[in-house]
Design an enzyme around this catalytic site. Structure first.
Site, PDB file in Angstrom:
ATOM      1  N   CYS A 148       0.795  -1.235   0.000  1.00 25.88           N
ATOM      2  CA  CYS A 148       0.000   0.000   0.000  1.00 25.88           C
ATOM      3  C   CYS A 148       0.828   1.286   0.000  1.00 25.88           C
ATOM      4  O   CYS A 148       0.588   2.165  -0.835  1.00 25.88           O
ATOM      5  CB  CYS A 148      -0.967   0.012   1.163  1.00 25.88           C
ATOM      6  SG  CYS A 148      -1.486  -1.598   1.708  1.00 25.88           S
ATOM      7  N   ARG A 153       7.342 -11.176   5.013  1.00 27.70           N
ATOM      8  CA  ARG A 153       6.819 -11.093   6.372  1.00 27.70           C
ATOM      9  C   ARG A 153       7.486 -12.160   7.206  1.00 27.70           C
ATOM     10  O   ARG A 153       7.632 -13.299   6.757  1.00 27.70           O
ATOM     11  CB  ARG A 153       5.305 -11.321   6.380  1.00 27.70           C
ATOM     12  CG  ARG A 153       4.561 -10.238   5.629  1.00 27.70           C
ATOM     13  CD  ARG A 153       3.085 -10.520   5.615  1.00 27.70           C
ATOM     14  NE  ARG A 153       2.410  -9.533   4.772  1.00 27.70           N
ATOM     15  CZ  ARG A 153       1.120  -9.542   4.503  1.00 27.70           C
ATOM     16  NH1 ARG A 153       0.360 -10.488   5.009  1.00 27.70           N
ATOM     17  NH2 ARG A 153       0.584  -8.621   3.735  1.00 27.70           N
ATOM     18  N   GLN A 180       1.680 -10.803  -3.490  1.00 26.91           N
ATOM     19  CA  GLN A 180       0.285 -10.494  -3.223  1.00 26.91           C
ATOM     20  C   GLN A 180      -0.358 -10.003  -4.497  1.00 26.91           C
ATOM     21  O   GLN A 180       0.212  -9.161  -5.174  1.00 26.91           O
ATOM     22  CB  GLN A 180       0.240  -9.373  -2.182  1.00 26.91           C
ATOM     23  CG  GLN A 180      -0.541  -9.727  -0.983  1.00 26.91           C
ATOM     24  CD  GLN A 180      -0.691  -8.550  -0.041  1.00 26.91           C
ATOM     25  OE1 GLN A 180      -0.200  -7.454  -0.290  1.00 26.91           O
ATOM     26  NE2 GLN A 180      -1.372  -8.787   1.039  1.00 26.91           N
ATOM     27  N   ASP A 235      -2.411  -7.758  -5.323  1.00 35.97           N
ATOM     28  CA  ASP A 235      -2.963  -6.591  -4.665  1.00 35.97           C
ATOM     29  C   ASP A 235      -3.598  -5.641  -5.676  1.00 35.97           C
ATOM     30  O   ASP A 235      -3.230  -5.649  -6.840  1.00 35.97           O
ATOM     31  CB  ASP A 235      -1.783  -5.848  -4.025  1.00 35.97           C
ATOM     32  CG  ASP A 235      -2.146  -5.278  -2.684  1.00 35.97           C
ATOM     33  OD1 ASP A 235      -3.339  -5.128  -2.423  1.00 35.97           O
ATOM     34  OD2 ASP A 235      -1.222  -4.987  -1.916  1.00 35.97           O
ATOM     35  N   HIS A 293      -5.378  -1.401  -5.422  1.00 42.10           N
ATOM     36  CA  HIS A 293      -6.001  -0.314  -4.678  1.00 42.10           C
ATOM     37  C   HIS A 293      -6.947   0.420  -5.602  1.00 42.10           C
ATOM     38  O   HIS A 293      -6.592   0.718  -6.739  1.00 42.10           O
ATOM     39  CB  HIS A 293      -4.929   0.625  -4.120  1.00 42.10           C
ATOM     40  CG  HIS A 293      -4.046  -0.060  -3.135  1.00 42.10           C
ATOM     41  ND1 HIS A 293      -2.693  -0.184  -3.294  1.00 42.10           N
ATOM     42  CD2 HIS A 293      -4.345  -0.719  -1.994  1.00 42.10           C
ATOM     43  CE1 HIS A 293      -2.190  -0.871  -2.278  1.00 42.10           C
ATOM     44  NE2 HIS A 293      -3.168  -1.207  -1.481  1.00 42.10           N
ATOM     45  N   LYS A 332     -14.348  -5.138   6.369  1.00 37.51           N
ATOM     46  CA  LYS A 332     -13.849  -5.936   5.246  1.00 37.51           C
ATOM     47  C   LYS A 332     -14.728  -7.129   4.933  1.00 37.51           C
ATOM     48  O   LYS A 332     -15.491  -7.605   5.773  1.00 37.51           O
ATOM     49  CB  LYS A 332     -12.437  -6.419   5.548  1.00 37.51           C
ATOM     50  CG  LYS A 332     -12.349  -7.215   6.823  1.00 37.51           C
ATOM     51  CD  LYS A 332     -10.938  -7.728   7.064  1.00 37.51           C
ATOM     52  CE  LYS A 332     -10.925  -8.616   8.297  1.00 37.51           C
ATOM     53  NZ  LYS A 332      -9.744  -9.409   8.434  1.00 37.51           N
ATOM     54  N   HIS A 353      -8.616  -1.633  -0.530  1.00 38.71           N
ATOM     55  CA  HIS A 353      -7.564  -2.629  -0.792  1.00 38.71           C
ATOM     56  C   HIS A 353      -8.287  -3.923  -1.133  1.00 38.71           C
ATOM     57  O   HIS A 353      -9.281  -4.241  -0.498  1.00 38.71           O
ATOM     58  CB  HIS A 353      -6.728  -2.982   0.436  1.00 38.71           C
ATOM     59  CG  HIS A 353      -6.179  -1.847   1.193  1.00 38.71           C
ATOM     60  ND1 HIS A 353      -4.850  -1.520   1.150  1.00 38.71           N
ATOM     61  CD2 HIS A 353      -6.767  -0.979   2.044  1.00 38.71           C
ATOM     62  CE1 HIS A 353      -4.647  -0.497   1.958  1.00 38.71           C
ATOM     63  NE2 HIS A 353      -5.777  -0.147   2.508  1.00 38.71           N
TER      64      HIS A 353
HETATM   65 ZN   LIG Z   1      -3.202  -2.195   0.277  1.00 40.55          ZN
END
Ligand SMILES: [Zn+2]
Ligand SMILES: [Zn+2]
Length: 691
Positions: free
Chosen positions: A355, A384, A402, A404, A406, A486, A532
């Site tokens: 992000c 991680r 990921q 991902d 946005h 979420k 997200h």
């Molecule tokens: Zn994000």
């Protein structure tokens, strides 16, 4: 007289000092027999508990059909196992923790001698004796100091450490222990002990009334496990087992375990030469050419779907300044799981999430409402820190990609944007054959940032979108992130296991922290709404799930090698080579076996490599320009021209069709819904066995 309110709303007067078990008996003998534990004023308790006499107490008697029953049964069985272990090994054994987990339970022991699989039989025999004797679980509430004295005198060092943690840190300890162990009420200075014969355990409970209530159990394996999952602490021995309310369910479960072993992605990954792990990079996967082929196909499909849905793609750096992570809040909330480094004496961090990088791109120039909705995807490589004890093939790694994205939009665009994501998730899961998908909506937690209005808008949009798409969903009240409500997606694989993959979050923090703005139609600056979302979650983990779901039999479009040409003898190698060239020309991933092996051996070999199509070529085929097609699942499909096979394969690839089920081999049946319900859905990944 004390009064209890039952789930149907009726109020019952009960005798002074009557236990829950006695109340159950008064309601009905069937209920008394089926009773496992109870929920008294919202708290899980033993059947021996006596409800208080002040006011109306709400009471729900839990039977083996209740959601919590299975984990209470399994946790109770872990006590019985520990009591049996004590009888077998005597005072030498020290006890750590024994929670119930998704599919059973475990208990960790500190013992000088090494337990083997053979020892499990002895322990099981002792457990059977305890069960036959219907030994009760006896609860005692004692001051922490007294419990500590008792444990210290017995040399139970793990319990002493847990008690010290409880005394100093209070209830937080319970979180780490996953389960019912040792979690006192905040501020209480007592803990509860449970006795079974001469075995005393520190535990919050509840348990079954007595061991005789365990209908079916089995011990499964023994393995090493660090105390508290920390490799700098002593290595303990962990016994895994499971328990069910019927012998039939236990038997089915054992069959599923056998099937899961066959499908273990680590084993298939090695057999098919897809990926490997090396001690030089613990938790970091190495992808081999065949594994890369599958990954690339996955990613290509993902990109196509997102392109069609109006997404653009970016890539942001893996290492970014530490200051950025202070600003994003990750330093405060996520530091423990991050890796740090230095460049020219400046502090940097390896990104655990994409992000902040994406936000720097957003803020790189002024934005206008005319650009909205902006759908910006990033296949971001994140790192991680996971404890070494929980690493598990591709399913639990320290580095992953990921999928991902946005989305930045106007408040009034939010619902439609969420619907757009729901449709993408639906399309992608369906393509892989995941039909059984569970959706959960998590709402505002107690500790959260943002205004009521923001939460209302965000949660309302998620709800509306789910409603407009007619999706059934479960609400997890108060379980959202502190910065976002979420939607989470859980997919169920062919063994009935559930995996959390996709997520959609409406972020109420980042736009402020990064001072995001756009110029609206009114020519003034406003904050954008930020979403997200991820569909696969981690591409590496998704690949691991796919391998197990398919048992290595990938659909043709994903198969590393789609067809194998098998000349009957080397006289036909020349023709075989020509077929290979034709297939390659049609973009089919093909190999050939020109060894001098007999054709039967070649077919077996190709089958072991799980290659979907085997093309046998001999005299007849060479003369006619044909191939004899063998489908790995369906067997012999007869002879057809090379062109016809190319058309068949291309059609199957383009249609992304799933492979047919193999003849004479049924797909394993997942457990029924009711059976799964009790197993707790929160820890799906956290409690996969390390084996
Ligand atoms: Zn994000
Ligand atoms: Zn317990």
């Amino acid at each position: 007289m004390p009064k209890v309110r039952l789930p149907d709303g009726s109020v019952m007067e009960v005798a002074d000092g009557a236990s829950v078990a006695e109340i159950a008996r008064k309601i009905g003998s069937g209920l008394a027999r089926a009773a496992v534990a109870a929920r008294l004023n919202g708290k899980l308790v033993d059947l021996a508990t006596v409800p208080g006499s002040e006011g109306e107490q709400s009471l729900e008697i839990l039977t083996d059909k209740s959601d919590e029953a299975l984990s209470i049964l399994r946790h109770s069985t872990s006590h019985v196992m520990a009591a049996a272990v004590r009888r077998v090994y005597g005072d030498a054994v020290k006890f750590a923790i024994g929670p119930s987990i998704d599919e059973g339970f475990y208990y960790d022991f500190d013992l000088p001698e090494r337990m083997t699989e053979e020892d499990l039989g002895r322990i099981e025999a002792e457990m059977a004796r305890i069960i036959k004797a219907e030994e009760p679980f006896v609860r005692e509430e004692v001051p922490i100091a007294e419990a500590r004295r008792l444990m210290e005198n017995a040399g139970q060092w793990c319990k002493v450490e847990l008690l010290d943690d409880i005394a100093s840190a209070g209830p937080a300890v319970g979180e780490e222990l996953h389960d019912a162990q040792a979690k006192p009420e905040p501020g209480s200075a007592t803990v509860t002990l449970y006795r079974m014969g001469d075995f005393v355990d520190l535990c919050r409970g509840p348990h079954l009334a007595h061991a005789g209530k365990i209908p079916a159990f089995k011990l499964l394996s023994v393995s090493g496990s660090y105390w508290r999952g920390d490799s700098s602490r002593p290595m303990l021995q962990r016994i895994y087992g499971t328990a069910f309310f019927s012998k039939k369910c236990l038997q089915e479960h054992i069959e599923r375990i056998e099937e899961a072993k066959k499908r273990d992605h680590r084993r298939i990954g090695k057999d098919l030469d897809l990926f490997s792990f090396h001690e030089e990079g613990p938790g970091f996967a190495f992808f081999h050419p065949a594994g890369m082929t599958v990954l690339n196909e996955l990613v290509e499909f993902w990109r196509r779907v997102h392109r069609e849905a109006g997404y653009v793609e970016v890539r942001t750096p893996i290492i970014l300044s530490e200051a950025l992570w202070h600003r994003s809040g990750h330093w405060d909330n996520y530091r423990e799981a991050m890796y740090f480094t230095k460049i020219d004496d400046e502090d940097f961090a390896v990104k655990p999430m994409n992000c902040p990088g994406g936000l720097l791109i957003y803020g790189d120039r002024p934005r206008s409402y005319r650009e909205f909705p902006m759908r910006v995807a990033e296949l971001g490589l994140v790192h991680r820190h996971e404890k070494s004890g929980v690493l598990h093939g591709l399913l639990r790694v320290r580095q992953f990609t990921q999928d991902d994205a946005h989305i930045f939009c106007l408040p009034e665009q939010l619902t439609d944007e969420v619907i757009g994501v729901i449709d993408i998730v639906d399309r992608i899961y369906r393509a892989f054959g995941f039909e059984d998908v569970r959706v959960e909506l998590s709402t505002r937690p107690e500790h959260s940032i943002g205004t009521d209005e923001q939460w209302k808008l965000a949660t309302g949009a998620l709800r509306d979108a789910l409603k407009k798409r007619g999706l059934d969903y479960k609400v997890n009240e108060g379980e959202g992130a502190f910065y976002a409500p979420k939607i989470d997606y859980h997919i169920r694989d062919c063994l009935g296991r559930s995996w959390q993959c996709g997520t959609i979050q409406v972020d109420l923090a980042m736009p402020d922290r990064f001072d995001l703005a756009y110029v609206g139609a009114d020519n003034r600056e406003h904050r954008p709404v930020m979403v997200h979302r991820a569909v696969l979650g981690s591409i590496e983990r998704f690949l691991g799930i796919l391998i197990e779901h398919y048992g290595g039999d990938f659909p043709l479009w994903l198969a590393p090698v789609q067809a194998m040409v098998l000349p009957i003898s080397d006289r036909f190698n020349e023709y075989g080579a020509r077929v290979v060239r034709q297939l390659k020309g049609a973009a089919i991933r093909v190999e050939w076996d020109d060894s001098s092996d007999k054709i039967g051996a070649k077919i077996r070999q190709a089958s072991l490599r799980k290659i979907p199509y085997m093309l046998v070529v001999g005299e007849k085929e060479a003369a006619g320009g044909t191939v004899s097609v063998r489908d790995k699942a369906l067997g012999d499909l007869g002879t057809e021209s090379v062109e016809a096979f190319i058309a068949r394969a291309t059609d199957e690839i383009r249609g992304m069709r799933l492979r047919p089920e193999a003849k004479g081999e049924e797909r394993p049946q997942g457990p029924g819904r009711a059976e799964i319900r009790g197993e707790g859905v929160k820890k799906e990944l956290g409690t996969r066995r390390e084996a």
